[in-house]
Each structure stands twice: as C-alpha cells, then as structure tokens.
Design a protein around this motif. Structure first.
Motif, PDB file in Angstrom:
ATOM      1  N   THR A 129      -6.942   3.657  -1.449  1.00 50.04           N
ATOM      2  CA  THR A 129      -6.337   2.655  -0.589  1.00 50.04           C
ATOM      3  C   THR A 129      -7.036   2.656   0.756  1.00 50.04           C
ATOM      4  OG1 THR A 129      -4.286   1.838   0.415  1.00 50.04           O
ATOM      5  CG2 THR A 129      -4.493   4.232   0.195  1.00 50.04           C
ATOM      6  N   GLU A 130      -7.252   1.480   1.279  1.00 46.56           N
ATOM      7  CA  GLU A 130      -7.861   1.348   2.595  1.00 46.56           C
ATOM      8  C   GLU A 130      -6.812   1.404   3.698  1.00 46.56           C
ATOM      9  OE1 GLU A 130      -8.624  -1.075   0.094  1.00 46.56           O
ATOM     10  OE2 GLU A 130     -10.295   0.200  -0.467  1.00 46.56           O
ATOM     11  N   ASP A 131      -5.572   0.998   3.388  1.00 45.37           N
ATOM     12  CA  ASP A 131      -4.596   0.870   4.471  1.00 45.37           C
ATOM     13  C   ASP A 131      -3.136   1.100   4.090  1.00 45.37           C
ATOM     14  OD1 ASP A 131      -4.173  -1.363   2.939  1.00 45.37           O
ATOM     15  OD2 ASP A 131      -4.786  -2.786   4.468  1.00 45.37           O
ATOM     16  N   ALA A 132      -2.856   1.601   2.888  1.00 37.65           N
ATOM     17  CA  ALA A 132      -1.456   1.745   2.473  1.00 37.65           C
ATOM     18  C   ALA A 132      -1.082   3.199   2.147  1.00 37.65           C
ATOM     19  CB  ALA A 132      -1.182   0.839   1.278  1.00 37.65           C
ATOM     20  N   GLU A 133      -1.707   4.157   2.827  1.00 35.02           N
ATOM     21  CA  GLU A 133      -1.405   5.563   2.570  1.00 35.02           C
ATOM     22  C   GLU A 133       0.085   5.844   2.709  1.00 35.02           C
ATOM     23  OE1 GLU A 133      -3.615   4.588   4.901  1.00 35.02           O
ATOM     24  OE2 GLU A 133      -5.562   5.437   4.367  1.00 35.02           O
ATOM     25  N   ALA A 154     -11.994   4.502   2.288  1.00 37.50           N
ATOM     26  CA  ALA A 154     -10.681   4.530   1.660  1.00 37.50           C
ATOM     27  C   ALA A 154     -10.206   5.969   1.504  1.00 37.50           C
ATOM     28  CB  ALA A 154     -10.728   3.849   0.295  1.00 37.50           C
ATOM     29  N   THR A 155      -8.912   6.097   1.342  1.00 38.87           N
ATOM     30  CA  THR A 155      -8.292   7.382   1.059  1.00 38.87           C
ATOM     31  C   THR A 155      -8.129   7.503  -0.448  1.00 38.87           C
ATOM     32  OG1 THR A 155      -7.099   7.290   3.154  1.00 38.87           O
ATOM     33  CG2 THR A 155      -6.250   8.814   1.492  1.00 38.87           C
TER      34      THR A 155
END
Length: 167
Positions: A129-133, A154-155
């Motif tokens: 995910t790039e932004d929804a951790e 990304a994570t």
C-alpha cells in the motif's frame, strides 16, 4: 411542522465477481483508473485478469453491492508486483468508489477476503500500500518492509490468518 425524513441505508452484500460477470468491466475500469494506467498496462489486460476470477481458486475477486449497485472490490491474487515473487498470495485491488467510502465497505471486503483465503487453504497474506497503512494495521496487518512498486514507494505488509475468522 416540517416532516422528518428517515433514510435507511441498504445493507452491503459481498458477492463473488464470478457470479456477477456483468460487473467485470466496472472492476476493470476501477482498477485501471486507480493503478493500471500508472503501470504501463492496458485496460484489456486488466479486464482479462478480472475475467479469470473464480470462487474456487486464485485469482478470486469479491465485489461489494449496495442497493443493486457495485460499490467496491477486492482481489486475492498469486502475485501483486514483480518485486517479491517469493511471497504469495496477495490481497490486492481494494477499491471503494468515492461515493461509498466511510460506510465500512473496505472492512467488509477485507474480512471476507481473509475468510476466502483461509477457505482456500492459505494461512498468510501479503499486500502493498502506498497510503493506507492505517486501514490495514487496524485489521491486524503488520508492516514488514518498504518496497518500490510500479506506483511508487509502498509499505509491504503481511497478516497471519487466525484459524477461525468471523466472516
């Protein structure tokens, strides 16, 4: 005296895309618009990926339906991006249409996909995910690395699935 209006929200149903084949182009449009156009893919390629969706194996796509309209989707895939072929399977393509966000649809889709992964014999899932951790952390996912995907930094996250997930 003004009349009070009570609005009842329709329940959200989670269906297999295999049972809603007329919605393949909707899923492909969402996926291509959100990610595919950034990864040098084609709409036709994305559409073929959704056409392969089944309920009995991977790839598997679930679609959220509210008031007879598609509102979101999520997929279980063998691979996500080319950077970690040693990891499988993947939660990917979680998408909720902007008009239907903040209603719990993403949570329903995640929980149902985890249940489906267990049903198919998988004990662990991965995602990027790039932004929804925060969304995934709230559902028990753990950050294990930072990676570069076709969409940017990304994570990389994982979740060990409990033996009995409440669907």
């Amino acid at each position: 005296m003004a009349a009070k209006h009570t609005y009842i929200q329709a329940p959200i149903a989670i269906e297999y895309l295999e049972s809603c084949r007329d919605l393949i182009s909707v899923c492909a449009s969402w996926s291509f618009g959100q990610w595919g156009c950034q990864a040098n893919g084609s709409f036709e390629q994305v559409e073929r990926e959704f056409e392969a969706s089944t309920r009995s194996s991977i790839p598997l796509t679930l679609i959220a339906i509210e008031d007879s309209r598609p509102t979101g989707m999520i997929s279980l895939a063998e691979y996500d991006f080319g950077g970690r072929p040693d990891l499988s399977p993947w939660l990917k393509s979680l998408y909720v249409h902007p008009f239907h966000r903040n209603k719990g649809t993403a949570t329903l889709l995640i929980k149902k996909l985890e249940h489906e992964a267990l049903r198919l014999g998988h004990k662990k899932l991965y995602l990027t995910t790039e932004d929804a951790e925060g969304l995934y952390t709230k559902h028990g996912w753990l950050e294990i690395d930072h990676v570069r995907t076709p969409y940017g930094d990304a994570t990389l996250m994982t979740k060990i699935l409990p033996d009995a997930i409440q669907a």
